[in-house]
Motif scaffolding. Structure first.
Motif, PDB file in Angstrom:
ATOM      1  N   GLN A   4       4.129   5.495 -15.460  1.00  0.00           N
ATOM      2  CA  GLN A   4       5.277   4.766 -15.994  1.00  0.00           C
ATOM      3  C   GLN A   4       4.890   3.366 -16.468  1.00  0.00           C
ATOM      4  OE1 GLN A   4       8.558   4.618 -13.259  1.00  0.00           O
ATOM      5  NE2 GLN A   4       9.958   3.665 -14.730  1.00  0.00           N
ATOM      6  N   PHE A   5       3.932   2.747 -15.737  1.00  0.00           N
ATOM      7  CA  PHE A   5       3.504   1.377 -16.050  1.00  0.00           C
ATOM      8  C   PHE A   5       1.974   1.369 -16.152  1.00  0.00           C
ATOM      9  CE2 PHE A   5       7.337   1.183 -13.397  1.00  0.00           C
ATOM     10  CZ  PHE A   5       8.202   0.481 -14.236  1.00  0.00           C
ATOM     11  N   PRO A   6       1.394   1.728 -17.306  1.00  0.00           N
ATOM     12  CA  PRO A   6      -0.066   1.869 -17.433  1.00  0.00           C
ATOM     13  C   PRO A   6      -0.851   0.613 -17.094  1.00  0.00           C
ATOM     14  CG  PRO A   6       1.066   2.848 -19.316  1.00  0.00           C
ATOM     15  CD  PRO A   6       2.108   2.113 -18.540  1.00  0.00           C
ATOM     16  N   ALA A   7      -0.237  -0.567 -17.223  1.00  0.00           N
ATOM     17  CA  ALA A   7      -0.958  -1.819 -16.937  1.00  0.00           C
ATOM     18  C   ALA A   7      -0.958  -2.176 -15.449  1.00  0.00           C
ATOM     19  CB  ALA A   7      -0.337  -2.968 -17.738  1.00  0.00           C
ATOM     20  N   LEU A   8      -0.314  -1.371 -14.623  1.00  0.00           N
ATOM     21  CA  LEU A   8      -0.238  -1.642 -13.187  1.00  0.00           C
ATOM     22  C   LEU A   8      -1.638  -1.736 -12.583  1.00  0.00           C
ATOM     23  CD1 LEU A   8       1.424  -1.798 -10.500  1.00  0.00           C
ATOM     24  CD2 LEU A   8       1.250   0.702 -10.418  1.00  0.00           C
ATOM     25  N   ARG A   9      -1.881  -2.766 -11.796  1.00  0.00           N
ATOM     26  CA  ARG A   9      -3.178  -2.948 -11.148  1.00  0.00           C
ATOM     27  C   ARG A   9      -3.179  -2.226  -9.810  1.00  0.00           C
ATOM     28  NH1 ARG A   9      -3.742  -9.476 -12.159  1.00  0.00           N
ATOM     29  NH2 ARG A   9      -3.548  -9.413 -14.438  1.00  0.00           N
ATOM     30  N   THR A  10      -4.141  -1.328  -9.617  1.00  0.00           N
ATOM     31  CA  THR A  10      -4.211  -0.524  -8.399  1.00  0.00           C
ATOM     32  C   THR A  10      -5.610  -0.600  -7.800  1.00  0.00           C
ATOM     33  OG1 THR A  10      -4.809   1.474  -9.637  1.00  0.00           O
ATOM     34  CG2 THR A  10      -2.462   1.087  -9.261  1.00  0.00           C
ATOM     35  N   TYR A  11      -5.668  -0.440  -6.470  1.00  0.00           N
ATOM     36  CA  TYR A  11      -6.935  -0.508  -5.748  1.00  0.00           C
ATOM     37  C   TYR A  11      -6.970   0.624  -4.718  1.00  0.00           C
ATOM     38  CZ  TYR A  11      -6.626  -5.200  -7.719  1.00  0.00           C
ATOM     39  OH  TYR A  11      -6.479  -6.260  -8.579  1.00  0.00           O
ATOM     40  N   VAL A  15       0.864  -1.180   0.000  1.00  0.00           N
ATOM     41  CA  VAL A  15       0.000   0.000   0.000  1.00  0.00           C
ATOM     42  C   VAL A  15       0.903   1.234   0.000  1.00  0.00           C
ATOM     43  CG1 VAL A  15      -1.827   1.240   1.213  1.00  0.00           C
ATOM     44  CG2 VAL A  15      -1.790  -1.262   1.242  1.00  0.00           C
ATOM     45  N   VAL A  16       0.727   2.100  -0.988  1.00  0.00           N
ATOM     46  CA  VAL A  16       1.585   3.282  -1.153  1.00  0.00           C
ATOM     47  C   VAL A  16       0.722   4.531  -1.161  1.00  0.00           C
ATOM     48  CG1 VAL A  16       3.273   1.933  -2.457  1.00  0.00           C
ATOM     49  CG2 VAL A  16       1.503   3.205  -3.690  1.00  0.00           C
ATOM     50  N   ASP A  17       1.368   5.708  -1.041  1.00  0.00           N
ATOM     51  CA  ASP A  17       0.586   6.940  -1.091  1.00  0.00           C
ATOM     52  C   ASP A  17       0.146   7.218  -2.529  1.00  0.00           C
ATOM     53  OD1 ASP A  17       2.596   8.584  -2.486  1.00  0.00           O
ATOM     54  OD2 ASP A  17       3.701   8.559  -0.602  1.00  0.00           O
ATOM     55  N   ALA A  18      -0.850   8.075  -2.667  1.00  0.00           N
ATOM     56  CA  ALA A  18      -1.467   8.319  -3.977  1.00  0.00           C
ATOM     57  C   ALA A  18      -0.478   8.892  -4.982  1.00  0.00           C
ATOM     58  CB  ALA A  18      -2.667   9.251  -3.809  1.00  0.00           C
ATOM     59  N   ARG A  26      -4.808   6.175   0.338  1.00  0.00           N
ATOM     60  CA  ARG A  26      -3.657   5.477  -0.231  1.00  0.00           C
ATOM     61  C   ARG A  26      -4.126   4.481  -1.289  1.00  0.00           C
ATOM     62  NH1 ARG A  26      -0.172   2.923   4.349  1.00  0.00           N
ATOM     63  NH2 ARG A  26      -2.224   2.179   5.029  1.00  0.00           N
ATOM     64  N   VAL A  27      -3.172   3.815  -1.915  1.00  0.00           N
ATOM     65  CA  VAL A  27      -3.495   2.924  -3.025  1.00  0.00           C
ATOM     66  C   VAL A  27      -2.779   1.596  -2.828  1.00  0.00           C
ATOM     67  CG1 VAL A  27      -3.396   2.598  -5.528  1.00  0.00           C
ATOM     68  CG2 VAL A  27      -3.790   4.884  -4.588  1.00  0.00           C
TER      69      VAL A  27
END
Length: 360
Positions: free
Chosen positions: A277-284, A265-268, A290-291
């Protein structure tokens, strides 16, 4: 006459951890709650001279050293009952030694839905709050009513509400306080009578068994059609089991401890930079702003999906799962974990945290 405390004897623990790591330690089995007061007295009398205690459930979230310094208490308490019924919930209680998946299936068979998204997660009921298990859009703490546990240091039984359990993502008071303090004996769940399916995750929402479930008749307008197409708890349960069986290896066939790393879990701001940088990255996105990032995707992009390091590797279908191809020891597991963490940090600047507990 009070029950006698469980007796410890040297035993082989290889079959008691789903990674299949060889280990031997003094082991006792707890089958009766009435023996716990005598166990507490024995622990207090032994003091620092005795080896520390480790409470073991199903061994599905564990990396165990060959000769751990701990004594191991295996929890084999059994029983499931409807503890209370309110206007809005069934309060169901299960003993700590019950199989988690077996408990979920039992609740469904009795008409008590609400845990179906957590089907097929290995381990025991007592271990579930320790890790605050979750899957497919549902976290255990969202269904928890209370945890009945013994504080083995203080020597008394406590009933803890969810807000007293210190729940966080794959974490809890029971885990943070360290091995040997808390002995969970029973767990209670508040299962909603006004049940609605949790279909937030695409894998689940798009599952063939849930698309058009119920068969809309087209009569009665949009509200009737929506109700007719809502899946049943059993359909959600079956879909979750199907997804997990297709994506995850069975520990009985290929030794593993399930998801080996937590989803970071990282900050927004960091999530935005990574997404650009990585458009295919899966985020929630999370409630606190946070994300959460998909650890399996990060590991796969770092080149570790299906890759081995000695007798261990990351699974060919699910990069988040560390598997033992045979003959591995704890040192092999930790060497692979370090290598994966280093490569993910180098590529993405994101740290991965190991999910399984280490019994050393």
């Amino acid at each position: 006459m009070s029950a006698q405390p469980p007796v410890f004897s040297e035993q082989d623990l290889q079959a008691c951890n789903t990674l299949g790591l060889p280990a031997r330690a003094p082991v006792a089995v707890l089958e009766d709650e009435s023996a716990i007061p005598a166990l507490c007295e024995a622990l207090a009398a032994g003091g620092r001279a005795e080896a520390p205690l480790f409470v073991l459930g199903g061994g599905s979230n564990l990396v165990i050293e060959a000769r751990p310094r701990h004594r191991v208490l295996r929890v084999a308490l059994r029983g499931i009952r409807l503890w209370e019924e309110t206007a809005g919930h069934w309060i169901v209680e299960a003993a700590a030694g019950e199989s988690w998946h077996g408990f979920v299936a039992h609740c469904l068979s009795r008409g008590w839905p609400g845990l179906e998204n957590l089907a097929l997660i290995p381990g025991t009921v007592g271990a579930a709050p320790v890790q605050n298990i979750g899957a497919y859009g549902l976290e255990l703490d969202q269904r928890l009513h209370s945890v009945v546990a013994w504080d083995l240091r203080a020597g008394g039984e406590r009933t803890l509400r969810p807000d007293e359990c210190g729940f966080a993502y794959r974490d809890s008071l029971f885990r943070r306080d360290g091995a040997g303090r808390w002995l969970i004996v029973r767990v209670r769940f508040a299962l909603p009578k006004a049940w609605t399916p949790r279909l937030d995750y695409p894998d689940l929402r798009d599952h063939p068994g849930l698309r058009g479930a119920g068969g809309a008749s087209g009569a009665g307008g949009p509200a009737h059609e929506a109700a007719a197409t809502m899946p049943t708890p059993r359909q959600v349960f079956d879909a979750v089991c199907d997804i997990r069986r297709r994506k995850l290896p069975d520990p009985a066939v290929l030794a593993n401890a399930g998801s080996f790393f937590k989803n970071p879990v990282v900050d927004a701001d960091q999530a935005d930079r990574l997404q650009r940088q990585f458009p295919a990255l899966r985020t929630y996105p999370q409630a606190d702003g946070r994300v959460k990032l998909a650890a399996g995707w990060l590991i796969e992009q770092a080149g570790w999906k299906g890759r081995r390091l000695g007798p261990v590797g990351m699974h060919e279908r699910q990069a988040l799962v560390l598997v033992n191809h045979g003959g591995a020891r704890a040192a092999d597991v930790q060497a692979l974990a370090r290598a994966v963490r280093a490569d993910v940090r180098k590529r993405f600047g994101v740290g991965l945290e190991q999910e399984p507990v280490v019994l050393d």
